[in-house]
Design a protein around this motif. Structure first.
Motif, PDB file in Angstrom:
ATOM      1  N   VAL A   1       0.846  -1.196   0.000  1.00 47.71           N
ATOM      2  CA  VAL A   1       0.000   0.000   0.000  1.00 47.71           C
ATOM      3  C   VAL A   1       0.878   1.241   0.000  1.00 47.71           C
ATOM      4  O   VAL A   1       2.066   1.187   0.316  1.00 47.71           O
ATOM      5  CB  VAL A   1      -0.949   0.032   1.226  1.00 47.71           C
ATOM      6  CG1 VAL A   1      -1.879  -1.166   1.223  1.00 47.71           C
ATOM      7  CG2 VAL A   1      -0.166   0.112   2.532  1.00 47.71           C
TER       8      VAL A   1
ATOM      9  N   ASP B   1      -8.703   5.300   5.083  1.00 51.80           N
ATOM     10  CA  ASP B   1      -9.092   4.924   3.721  1.00 51.80           C
ATOM     11  C   ASP B   1      -8.303   3.720   3.219  1.00 51.80           C
ATOM     12  O   ASP B   1      -8.856   2.848   2.536  1.00 51.80           O
ATOM     13  CB  ASP B   1      -8.905   6.111   2.771  1.00 51.80           C
ATOM     14  CG  ASP B   1      -9.873   7.254   3.057  1.00 51.80           C
ATOM     15  OD1 ASP B   1     -10.771   7.071   3.905  1.00 51.80           O
ATOM     16  OD2 ASP B   1      -9.703   8.342   2.456  1.00 51.80           O
ATOM     17  N   VAL B   2      -7.011   3.659   3.565  1.00 49.15           N
ATOM     18  CA  VAL B   2      -6.200   2.516   3.136  1.00 49.15           C
ATOM     19  C   VAL B   2      -6.648   1.246   3.860  1.00 49.15           C
ATOM     20  O   VAL B   2      -6.755   0.174   3.248  1.00 49.15           O
ATOM     21  CB  VAL B   2      -4.705   2.804   3.376  1.00 49.15           C
ATOM     22  CG1 VAL B   2      -3.870   1.525   3.303  1.00 49.15           C
ATOM     23  CG2 VAL B   2      -4.198   3.803   2.344  1.00 49.15           C
TER      24      VAL B   2
ATOM     25  N   ALA C   1      -9.620   0.599   4.988  1.00 42.56           N
ATOM     26  CA  ALA C   1     -10.927   0.187   4.465  1.00 42.56           C
ATOM     27  C   ALA C   1     -10.828  -0.338   3.033  1.00 42.56           C
ATOM     28  O   ALA C   1     -11.439  -1.363   2.697  1.00 42.56           O
ATOM     29  CB  ALA C   1     -11.899   1.367   4.530  1.00 42.56           C
ATOM     30  N   ALA C   2     -10.059   0.349   2.190  1.00 41.39           N
ATOM     31  CA  ALA C   2      -9.998  -0.027   0.774  1.00 41.39           C
ATOM     32  C   ALA C   2      -9.432  -1.429   0.575  1.00 41.39           C
ATOM     33  O   ALA C   2      -9.845  -2.153  -0.349  1.00 41.39           O
ATOM     34  CB  ALA C   2      -9.162   0.996   0.004  1.00 41.39           C
ATOM     35  N   HIS C   3      -8.501  -1.824   1.417  1.00 46.26           N
ATOM     36  CA  HIS C   3      -7.853  -3.134   1.259  1.00 46.26           C
ATOM     37  C   HIS C   3      -8.295  -4.131   2.329  1.00 46.26           C
ATOM     38  O   HIS C   3      -7.722  -5.220   2.414  1.00 46.26           O
ATOM     39  CB  HIS C   3      -6.335  -2.966   1.304  1.00 46.26           C
ATOM     40  CG  HIS C   3      -5.788  -2.107   0.211  1.00 46.26           C
ATOM     41  ND1 HIS C   3      -5.557  -2.577  -1.065  1.00 46.26           N
ATOM     42  CD2 HIS C   3      -5.434  -0.797   0.201  1.00 46.26           C
ATOM     43  CE1 HIS C   3      -5.073  -1.597  -1.816  1.00 46.26           C
ATOM     44  NE2 HIS C   3      -4.993  -0.511  -1.071  1.00 46.26           N
ATOM     45  N   ARG C   4      -9.292  -3.757   3.147  1.00 44.21           N
ATOM     46  CA  ARG C   4      -9.802  -4.621   4.212  1.00 44.21           C
ATOM     47  C   ARG C   4      -8.661  -5.112   5.110  1.00 44.21           C
ATOM     48  O   ARG C   4      -8.516  -6.301   5.394  1.00 44.21           O
ATOM     49  CB  ARG C   4     -10.571  -5.806   3.613  1.00 44.21           C
ATOM     50  CG  ARG C   4     -11.825  -5.402   2.857  1.00 44.21           C
ATOM     51  CD  ARG C   4     -12.542  -6.559   2.221  1.00 44.21           C
ATOM     52  NE  ARG C   4     -11.779  -7.094   1.090  1.00 44.21           N
ATOM     53  CZ  ARG C   4     -11.157  -8.260   1.085  1.00 44.21           C
ATOM     54  NH1 ARG C   4     -11.203  -9.046   2.140  1.00 44.21           N
ATOM     55  NH2 ARG C   4     -10.488  -8.670   0.019  1.00 44.21           N
TER      56      ARG C   4
END
Length: 489
Positions: free
Chosen positions: A304, A395-396, A398-401
Motif C-alpha cells: 500500500v 481509507d487505506v 478500508a480499501a484493502h480490508r
C-alpha cells in the motif's frame, strides 16, 4: 572493534540475579511473588548499571534518591502478600519533561531547573501501582522544537546522549534518553513522549519496543507540551509484554493490554505494507524479511501507499507552532521560578552560557510571532492536517480490508555531529497527526545498528496494534543487547 562494555548484559552487576536484558516484567513479578527476588536487590542492580554503564551512554539525567526506599516499601508489600499491582517493585525511568517532585522536569532546559510542585498524573498512577521511579532521562531540549539545526539527544542540562549500540551514533528523537536507557538495561521500562516520531523513532534507532497510544488514552497533565493536539506519553521497553503492562498503568482505566496480546492475530490477517522503498538498501532488505515473517505466520500481505503526506506536512508544522506557544505558555504558568512566555525563554537562552553556538532559537522566534489558536488560518491548518492524516490511514485500511499497516520505523542511526540531524526515513507522521496508535518492534540490523518496523491501525485500536507487535516479536525475535561499540568498524 569491541568495547569492554560489550560483555554479557549484566556483567556490571557484581551479585547474581536475573539477566536484566532478557527478563520481562511477568518473570520478575513471578520471582517477587515466590520470594526469590527482593525489589531492593532489583533496584540496586539497575542503579549499579546506571553508575557503570551510563557514563558511556549518558542517558540518565537524575537518579531518584528515594528509589531504594520505594523498593523497600515494595518488598514489605510482597512479604505481606499485598502487592499493589503488576508494576510493584519494577524500576521505571521517566523522560525529563514529565513533572516529578524531587527529581524535577527540565525538558532539557536550564530555564526549568526549579522543580515542579506536584507529580504529573501518570507519575501518580505509577506510584499507586508500586513502580519504583529510578530517575529522569535526558531528551532533546524542548522536544527538539527549539531549532531545526539542533542535534537529537542533546540538551543544555544533560549534554549529548549516545546510541548504546554504537556510541558515536545518534539515539534520535526527543525521547532519546528513555530509549537509550532501556536498550542499555538501565531500567526495566521507561516512559517517553511523542508529538511526531519521538517515541517510535528513538525506539527504532536504539533497538527496543516503543508504543504511541491513541491520543487522549494517557493524561497529559504535568507534561511539558508541544501540542495537546498531538502530544502523548507512551511506554518504551525491551519486550512488548512490558510495554503492554506499562500502558495499562499509564492509561489508568482498568484495561489489561497484556491479556490482549493473545491470541496470535497473524494467521488469516491482512497486513498492508508501506515499504517506503528506495531510501536505504538495508531498510528495504529488513522490510522484505519482515514481509516473509508475516507470510510464514499465515498473514496475507498487501503493498500500500499512504497518501497526502506532502499536504499533511505542509499543514502540520505551522499548526504546531501556534499550539506550541499556546500550550507551553499555559504550562509555564504552573512552574514557580520559570519564564512565563516564549519571549522570556528566548531571553533566558540568549543569556545562558551553556547553550551551544552551533544552533539557535529559530522555532522559538516563529512561535513568538505565531497567530493564536483562535485565528481562522490556524484552525484551517489543524483541521486539514488532522483530517488528511486520518483519511490516509482509514481509507487505506478500508480499501484493502486491512487489520493493520506495517512500515519501516527508521534507517540506520547516523553519526552524531554538530550540524543537526540529516533527513531521515520515517513513517510516523500519519499516525502522529491523526492521533492513532502505532507500535515499533525490532526487525533487524544494518551492521550493528538496529532497524524496526511499526504497526499502525485506526482510532482506539491500541490493543490490536500491541497484539500485532507481540506476534511479530514472537515470530522474529531479533532484538539483542547493545555492543557499546565506540564507532563503526
Amino acid at each position: 572493534m569491541r568495547s569492554p562494555l560489550a560483555a554479557p548484559p549484566c556483567a556490571p552487576d557484581a551479585e547474581p540475579g536475573p539477566d536484566l536484558d532478557s527478563a520481562t516484567i511477568p518473570h520478575l513479578i513471578g520471582l517477587m511473588a515466590a520470594g526469590t527476588l527482593d525489589p531492593v536487590d532489583l533496584t540496586r542492580a539497575y542503579l549499579r548499571r546506571i553508575e557503570t554503564v551510563d557514563r558511556h551512554v549518558r542517558s540518565v539525567l537524575a537518579v531518584n534518591g528515594d528509589a531504594l526506599r520505594e523498593a523497600a516499601g515494595s518488598a514489605r508489600r510482597w512479604a505481606a502478600g499485598r502487592p499493589l499491582g503488576a508494576l510493584d517493585g519494577i524500576p521505571v525511568l521517566l523522560k525529563d519533561n514529565i513533572d516529578t517532585v524531587g527529581t524535577g522536569a527540565t525538558a532539557g532546559s536550564r530555564a526549568l531547573v526549579v522543580p515542579p510542585t506536584d507529580d504529573a498524573e501518570l507519575v501518580r498512577l505509577l506510584r499507586a501501582a508500586g513502580a519504583v521511579v529510578l530517575g529522569k532521562t535526558n531528551m532533546s531540549e524542548w522536544g527538539n522544537f527549539r531549532s531545526p539545526w539542533a542535534t537529537s539527544g542533546w540538551s543544555g542540562v544533560g549534554g549529548q546522549t549516545n546510541n548504546p549500540h554504537v556510541l558515536d551514533h545518534n539515539p534520535c528523537g526527543s525521547s532519546s534518553g528513555s530509549a537509550a536507557a532501556v536498550a542499555a538495561s538501565l531500567a526495566q521500562v521507561s516512559v517517553g513522549t511523542e508529538t511526531d516520531a519521538s517515541i517510535l523513532s528513538p525506539a527504532g534507532h536504539c533497538g527496543i519496543v516503543g508504543f504511541k497510544p491513541t491520543l487522549g488514552r494517557i493524561s497529559g497533565d504535568g507534561i511539558v507540551p508541544i501540542s495537546s493536539w498531538q502530544d502523548t506519553a507512551g511506554p518504551m521497553a525491551r519486550h512488548v509484554v512490558d510495554a503492554a503492562i506499562l500502558m495499562s498503568v499509564l492509561e489508568g482505566r482498568g484495561v489489561d493490554y497484556a491479556a490482549a496480546l493473545v491470541p496470535d492475530p497473524l494467521p488469516g490477517a491482512r497486513v498492508g505494507v508501506w515499504r517506503r522503498a528506495g531510501f536505504h538498501a538495508e531498510v528495504d532488505r529488513v522490510v522484505e524479511s519482515s514481509v516473509d515473517v508475516l507470510r510464514r505466520a499465515g498473514a496475507e500481505v498487501v503493498d500500500v501507499e499512504l497518501p497526502h503526506l506532502d499536504r499533511i506536512t505542509a499543514a502540520e508544522f505551522p499548526a504546531l507552532v501556534s499550539e506550541f506557544k499556546h500550550d507551553l505558555e499555559a504550562y509555564l504558568r504552573t512552574r514557580p521560578g520559570a519564564p512565563r512566555t516564549v519571549r522570556e525563554l528566548i531571553a533566558f537562552t540568549e543569556a545562558d552560557p551553556a547553550e551551544p553556538a552551533g544552533f539557535g532559537q529559530e522555532r522559538f522566534f516563529e512561535a513568538e510571532k505565531a497567530p493564536p489558536i483562535t485565528d481562522p488560518a490556524y484552525r484551517e491548518q489543524r483541521r486539514t492536517a488532522t483530517a488528511l492524516a486520518r483519511a490516509a490511514i482509514d481509507d487505506v485500511l478500508a480499501a484493502h480490508r486491512l487489520d493493520v499497516v506495517m512500515a519501516p520505523t527508521n534507517a540506520p542511526a547516523w553519526r552524531t555531529g554538530p550540524d543537526g540531524d540529516p533527513a531521515g526515513l520515517g513513517s510516523s507522521r500519519p499516525s502522529a497527526v491523526a492521533g492513532y496508535p502505532s507500535a515499533t518492534v525490532p526487525a533487524g540490523f544494518a551492521g550493528p545498528l538496529p532497524l524496526g518496523v511499526s504497526f499502525t491501525a485506526g482510532h482506539g485500536a491500541d490493543a490490536l496494534v500491541l497484539r500485532f507487535a507481540a506476534a511479530f516479536e514472537r515470530a522474529a525475535p531479533v532484538r539483542r543487547a547493545p555492543g557499546y561499540l565506540p564507532t563503526l568498524p
